[in-house]
Design an enzyme around this catalytic site. Structure first.
Site, mmCIF file in Angstrom:
data_model
loop_
_atom_site.group_PDB
_atom_site.id
_atom_site.type_symbol
_atom_site.label_atom_id
_atom_site.label_comp_id
_atom_site.label_asym_id
_atom_site.label_seq_id
_atom_site.Cartn_x
_atom_site.Cartn_y
_atom_site.Cartn_z
ATOM 1 N N SER A 102 9.417 21.455 -9.274
ATOM 2 C CA SER A 102 9.905 20.088 -9.365
ATOM 3 C C SER A 102 10.052 19.435 -7.989
ATOM 4 O O SER A 102 9.080 19.260 -7.275
ATOM 5 C CB SER A 102 11.225 20.077 -10.145
ATOM 6 O OG SER A 102 11.603 18.785 -10.506
ATOM 7 N N ASP A 243 8.536 12.736 -8.311
ATOM 8 C CA ASP A 243 8.742 14.010 -7.620
ATOM 9 C C ASP A 243 7.507 14.880 -7.802
ATOM 10 O O ASP A 243 6.487 14.435 -8.326
ATOM 11 C CB ASP A 243 10.016 14.706 -8.094
ATOM 12 C CG ASP A 243 9.927 15.191 -9.530
ATOM 13 O OD1 ASP A 243 9.090 14.661 -10.281
ATOM 14 O OD2 ASP A 243 10.690 16.098 -9.907
#
Length: 451
Positions: A102, A243
């Site tokens: 992530s 992200d």
């Protein structure tokens, strides 16, 4: 049951160190593959990744594990996490895998698992897989004639782009909007700029040159100042920061003001409520969302449901209580009318469409409430249980007493890093800061004493 491998968002850690080793990844493939073989059909898994160097190692190890369990593997290559959640359903797969850490730096990696319905696995299923990891899973593997095959699937980027575009009305064009898109050198570096361009926007892409090491490096949703600078430089109408795996988004308006997940949820909730699209009379957020969001919703007759941190828990609450908007302050926003997980691109498109409909600047549209002063600090730990120390408990009790009914206090261990997060909010910013500092100091002292 205490988990050894799974955290709040799958398995995560430093690449080539336990638990993110090739050996563990292969065993996860074996265990997960054996756990999702219901029915007599040929079983298949879709496997995506972001742009980290270690993705190659983890990908190949998991392919070996799934094939050994008798599952065919469809390789998607670098692609957003929400695309995996969509494709596991579209391709009628038994399980979906996303290899990503992530928003973490390149040296970390992780494994996220999705069921055939596109939702992240429940604690119950994760516990079952964990139990298999520590047993002799090889005894249950496929016979030599039943081994799986691996193949790369073409056209998956186009499928996801079309999916994202279909979340807007067919007559909706983003023509006239200059949009800076920061892809964090991550999984959306191809699909996000392409989707915006196809919808008619003038697109200024930044951080779209991944090299295996630069994912999230001073860019993306956790470092939006670079985006704000670019928005000002090119006089854009709005900026979008994703992200590394594109399941979260942060917005920057034309003045460089950062719009976080709480503000985005408020905007979409208000819009959907006015258009009678909001289901359940409220939205779902975590304990970390700002008190200002709760007050904003209450003023419109809407309820804020809070869960523990992790978009998986947000989604579980949404499904259980029949709500269609949920998310986190960090920018994970789940719109269940479209997606089964957080989707940064789809969320951004809803914001852009709202701006386009109102024909107003982003600065007038996106900031829906004044946040209550909030302070969040992290304390790094290396083991032990500092929260059980008497001095820490006393500091927490004192802070709760002083904040009273006008503030909130949240102290929790991170589910993805060796940290304890201390958050407080209230109408008195000086008191909030003082209370957080006192708890942080108490935890640090307890950590030192236990070392």
């Amino acid at each position: 049951m205490s988990k050894q491998y799974f955290g709040t968002d799958g398995i995560r850690g430093r690449a080539n160190r336990f638990p993110m080793t090739a050996e563990v990844a292969m065993r996860v493939g074996m265990a997960a593959g054996l756990s999702f073989q219901n029915g007599s059909h040929r079983h298949r898994v879709v496997l995506g990744k972001d742009t980290r160097l270690s993705g190659y190692m983890i990908e190949n190890a998991m392919v070996a594990g799934f094939c050994a369990a008798g599952m065919d593997v469809f390789l998607l290559g670098p692609i957003p996490t929400p695309a995996v959640a969509m494709l596991v359903r579209s391709l009628r797969a038994d399980i979906g895998v996303m290899i990503s850490a992530s928003h973490n730096p390149y040296h970390d990696n992780g494994i996220k698992l999705f069921g055939p319905d596109g939702y992240k696995l429940s604690d119950e299923i994760e516990n079952r897989i964990e139990a298999m990891l520590d047993r002799d899973v090889e005894l249950a593997l496929a016979d030599s004639e039943s081994l799986g095959r691996a193949k790369r699937v073409d056209g998956v980027h186009d499928r996801y782009i079309e999916f994202a575009k279909r979340t807007l009305p067919r007559d909706m064009s983003l023509s006239g909007l200059r949009v800076v898109i920061d892809c964090a050198n991550g999984a959306a570096y191809k699909v996000a700029p392409a989707a915006l361009w196809e919808l008619g926007a003038e697109v200024v892409p930044i951080y779209v040159d991944p090299n295996g090491f630069n994912v999230n490096e001073e860019c993306g949703s956790t470092h939006p100042m670079s985006l704000a600078k670019k928005v000002h430089e090119v006089r854009a109408d709005i900026g979008i920061a994703l992200d590394g795996d594109a399941d979260r988004v942060v917005i920057v308006d034309e003045n460089g003001t950062i719009i976080d997940g709480d503000q985005i949820m408020a905007l979409i909730a208000e819009s959907w409520h006015e258009n009678e699209k909001l289901i359940g009379g409220g939205i779902v957020a975590t304990v970390m969302s700002n008190l200002g969001l709760e007050r904003f919703l209450r003023g419109r007759g809407l309820e804020l449901h809070r869960t523990k941190v992790g978009d998986r828990y947000v989604v579980e609450h949404m499904r259980e209580h029949g709500l269609n908007i949920g998310g986190e302050q960090s920018g994970h926003v789940v719109l269940s009318d479209f997606s089964t997980s957080g989707d940064g691109l789809v969320t951004a498109l809803q914001v852009l469409a709202h701006i386009k409909r109102l024909n107003k600047p982003a600065s007038e549209v996106c900031r829906k409430f004044e946040p209550v002063p909030q302070v969040l600090k992290n304390v790094r730990i290396s083991g032990g249980k500092p929260l059980e120390a008497a001095s820490v408990k006393a500091a927490i009790a004192d802070a709760q007493a002083q904040l009273g009914d006008t503030g909130r206090l949240v102290i929790r261990p991170s589910g993805t890093e060796p940290l304890i997060r201390v958050m407080a909010e209230g109408d008195d910013p000086e008191l909030v800061r003082k209370m957080v500092d006192s708890i942080v100091d108490a935890i640090a002292d307890a950590r030192t004493a236990a070392a």
